[in-house]
Write a protein that holds these residues in place. Structure first.
Motif, PDB file in Angstrom:
ATOM      1  N   CYS A 311      -9.620  -4.707   2.717  1.00 15.78           N
ATOM      2  CA  CYS A 311      -9.926  -3.397   3.181  1.00 15.78           C
ATOM      3  C   CYS A 311      -8.572  -2.589   2.994  1.00 15.78           C
ATOM      4  O   CYS A 311      -8.571  -1.347   3.020  1.00 15.78           O
ATOM      5  CB  CYS A 311      -9.998  -3.882   4.647  1.00 15.78           C
ATOM      6  N   GLY A 312      -7.257  -3.298   2.870  1.00 19.29           N
ATOM      7  CA  GLY A 312      -6.221  -2.425   2.692  1.00 19.29           C
ATOM      8  C   GLY A 312      -6.104  -1.727   1.546  1.00 19.29           C
ATOM      9  O   GLY A 312      -5.922  -0.612   1.270  1.00 19.29           O
ATOM     10  N   MET A 313      -6.932  -2.395   0.440  1.00 23.75           N
ATOM     11  CA  MET A 313      -6.510  -1.945  -1.129  1.00 23.75           C
ATOM     12  C   MET A 313      -7.749  -0.458  -0.837  1.00 23.75           C
ATOM     13  O   MET A 313      -7.536   0.435  -1.619  1.00 23.75           O
ATOM     14  CB  MET A 313      -7.135  -2.783  -2.015  1.00 23.75           C
ATOM     15  N   ILE A 314      -9.020  -0.829  -0.332  1.00 23.55           N
ATOM     16  CA  ILE A 314      -9.935   0.376  -0.302  1.00 23.55           C
ATOM     17  C   ILE A 314      -9.224   1.683   0.447  1.00 23.55           C
ATOM     18  O   ILE A 314      -9.298   2.532  -0.214  1.00 23.55           O
ATOM     19  CB  ILE A 314     -11.221  -0.160   0.440  1.00 23.55           C
ATOM     20  N   LEU A 315      -8.381   1.538   1.495  1.00 29.26           N
ATOM     21  CA  LEU A 315      -7.842   2.409   2.530  1.00 29.26           C
ATOM     22  C   LEU A 315      -6.592   2.933   1.438  1.00 29.26           C
ATOM     23  O   LEU A 315      -6.665   4.332   1.414  1.00 29.26           O
ATOM     24  CB  LEU A 315      -7.196   1.771   3.652  1.00 29.26           C
ATOM     25  N   LEU A 316      -6.034   2.257   0.692  1.00 27.94           N
ATOM     26  CA  LEU A 316      -5.109   3.004  -0.235  1.00 27.94           C
ATOM     27  C   LEU A 316      -5.923   3.887  -1.393  1.00 27.94           C
ATOM     28  O   LEU A 316      -5.440   5.016  -1.493  1.00 27.94           O
ATOM     29  CB  LEU A 316      -4.253   1.853  -1.034  1.00 27.94           C
ATOM     30  N   GLY A 317      -6.833   3.567  -1.695  1.00 30.86           N
ATOM     31  CA  GLY A 317      -7.714   4.208  -2.773  1.00 30.86           C
ATOM     32  C   GLY A 317      -8.166   5.630  -1.918  1.00 30.86           C
ATOM     33  O   GLY A 317      -7.987   6.577  -2.561  1.00 30.86           O
ATOM     34  N   LEU A 318      -8.603   5.473  -0.784  1.00 31.42           N
ATOM     35  CA  LEU A 318      -8.953   6.651   0.112  1.00 31.42           C
ATOM     36  C   LEU A 318      -7.820   7.751   0.263  1.00 31.42           C
ATOM     37  O   LEU A 318      -8.192   8.786   0.148  1.00 31.42           O
ATOM     38  CB  LEU A 318      -9.663   6.184   1.083  1.00 31.42           C
TER      39      LEU A 318
END
Length: 439
Positions: A311-318
């Motif tokens: 989830c942390g990686m997805i939030l970075l992308g967003l």
């Protein structure tokens, strides 16, 4: 009294303040570095072009996170954590004072090398001491690392404001000098109080003895090997996270300086000050995340470590999707002098911070739980190895800022981060099995 209701040991707060001053020193210097490298001599800088400066920045911030691998091994086998922290702190202090001495490539090189070496002794070992304050199964450990991580970010919050103001008002040398003074202050408190508050923890290497009193060097068990493998896999994914996250000090800082509207009520916010936005969000959101994990745990709904990191990686992308929005806003303007709204940047920092809270303090706690006891400082160095590779990669990415343009860089990072986050989520069940009961 159960461990869940007991107060944290006083030693935690000593380590909290020691790390806070070390991070004040590092982030105070880091907030100035890319601008110091690119400003002209008349402006107090060294006059490197953006490509050179980005590569210097990337390799410096990368090797800062490589040397903990060596420092962790030396602490495990020869020095112990306590002595390593003192060696590292004093070496970094000298590095900052060297940068403050003269705006010259030679002093730059010596100063950065001292910071790289010193961080190798300091960084992995203070995190290990936090974990060693508690038994392996103590439920307070995750909470302790969250508290410790807030110390990191209080230092990171204050530092750019102080050193950035001094750099703009009086020159970069005063910013570097203040960063060194912060490191000195932290070491004075640490060395004065460590015996009283830490006892024997970290005074000497952890050596297992057999029944005859001889050093025991048994091979790792099957469970230890599986848990160690999980650490290496998560380190590989985290490398990509930090490569994007560390753009805050390079490409995002360069973009902010030139293309973000920083004027508020007639005052232009120094670019360096915006490095404090992330720690403000950390300090604000960390307690909420801690409460969230505890609440979910109570109902047996808390996500596993790999799920949190995915989830942390997805939030970075967003977050980088918002930076794409900032770049598109500028490109759609008729005027070449147009600048993007500051809210794009603030929103990106918010999402990046949420991603960081899903990944970084969780990772520190995870390494202290999964690592074999006799290798814990070394494995903490392995954890920081992701930042070594990431910062070098991030510097290389930022070096193409002028050639590829902000839109291409931000969009690429967004796509890769979200994709890798989805892959990590799909692997989470298998990784949880390989953690062999560690939550």
């Amino acid at each position: 009294m159960s461990s869940t209701t007991m107060k944290h040991p006083k030693g935690l707060y000593l380590l909290f303040f020691t790390e806070m001053w070390e991070r004040f020193s590092y982030y105070g210097m880091r907030a100035m570095l890319i601008l110091y490298l690119t400003k002209s001599a008349l402006e107090g800088g060294l006059g490197f072009d953006v490509r050179q400066a980005s590569l210097i920045y990337g390799f410096f911030t990368g090797f800062v996170y490589f040397t903990p691998l060596i420092g962790g091994w030396l602490a495990d086998n020869y020095l112990g954590q306590r002595k390593s922290i003192t060696i590292g702190g004093l070496t970094m202090m000298l590095g900052q004072f060297c940068l403050a001495t003269k705006a010259d490539p030679l002093f730059l090189t010596i100063g950065l090398l001292l910071l790289i070496v010193g961080n190798g002794f300091f960084k992995p070992n203070i995190a290990v001491l936090v974990g060693d304050l508690y038994p392996l199964t103590d439920s307070r450990k995750d909470s302790a690392f969250t508290i410790f991580y807030m110390g990191v970010n209080i230092g990171a919050l204050i530092a750019p404001l102080v050193t950035g103001y001094l750099a703009v008002t009086y020159g970069y040398r005063w910013g570097f000098f203040t960063a060194g003074a912060g490191m000195l202050l932290g070491q004075i408190f640490y060395n004065t109080l460590s015996n009283r508050l830490l006892g024997r923890i970290g005074k000497s290497p952890v050596i297992r003895k057999d029944e005859n009193g001889k050093d025991e060097k048994k091979p790792l068990t099957k469970d230890e090997k599986d848990r160690t493998m999980v650490i290496f896999i998560l380190v590989a994914f985290c490398t990509f996270f930090w490569a994007g996250f560390e753009q805050a000090g390079s490409s995002m800082s360069l973009y902010t300086e030139k293309f973000i509207n920083r004027d508020i009520l007639g005052y232009t916010i120094p670019t360096e000050w915006l490095q404090s936005v992330n720690p403000v969000f950390i300090i604000t959101l960390a307690p909420a995340f801690s409460v969230l994990w505890n609440l979910l745990s109570r109902y047996h709904k808390e996500p596993s470590i790999p799920v949190k990191m995915g989830c942390g990686m997805i939030l970075l992308g967003l977050g980088f999707v918002l930076m794409v929005g900032a770049a598109l806003e500028r490109e759609n303007c008729i005027s070449a002098d147009a600048k993007a709204n500051l809210l794009w940047l603030i929103g990106a920092y918010l999402l990046h911070t949420m991603g960081e809270l899903c990944l970084s303090p969780i990772g520190l706690s995870m390494v202290s739980k999964l690592s074999p006891v006799r290798l814990v400082s070394f494995m903490m160095g392995v954890w920081f190895l992701s930042s070594f590779l990431a910062n070098i990669a991030g510097g290389v990415i930022a070096s193409f800022f002028s050639q590829l343009g902000a839109l291409s860089i931000f969009a690429s990072i967004a796509v890769v981060s979200v994709l890798l986050g989805i892959i990590l989520l799909s692997m989470s069940s298998w990784l949880s099995i390989k953690m062999r009961g560690v939550k």
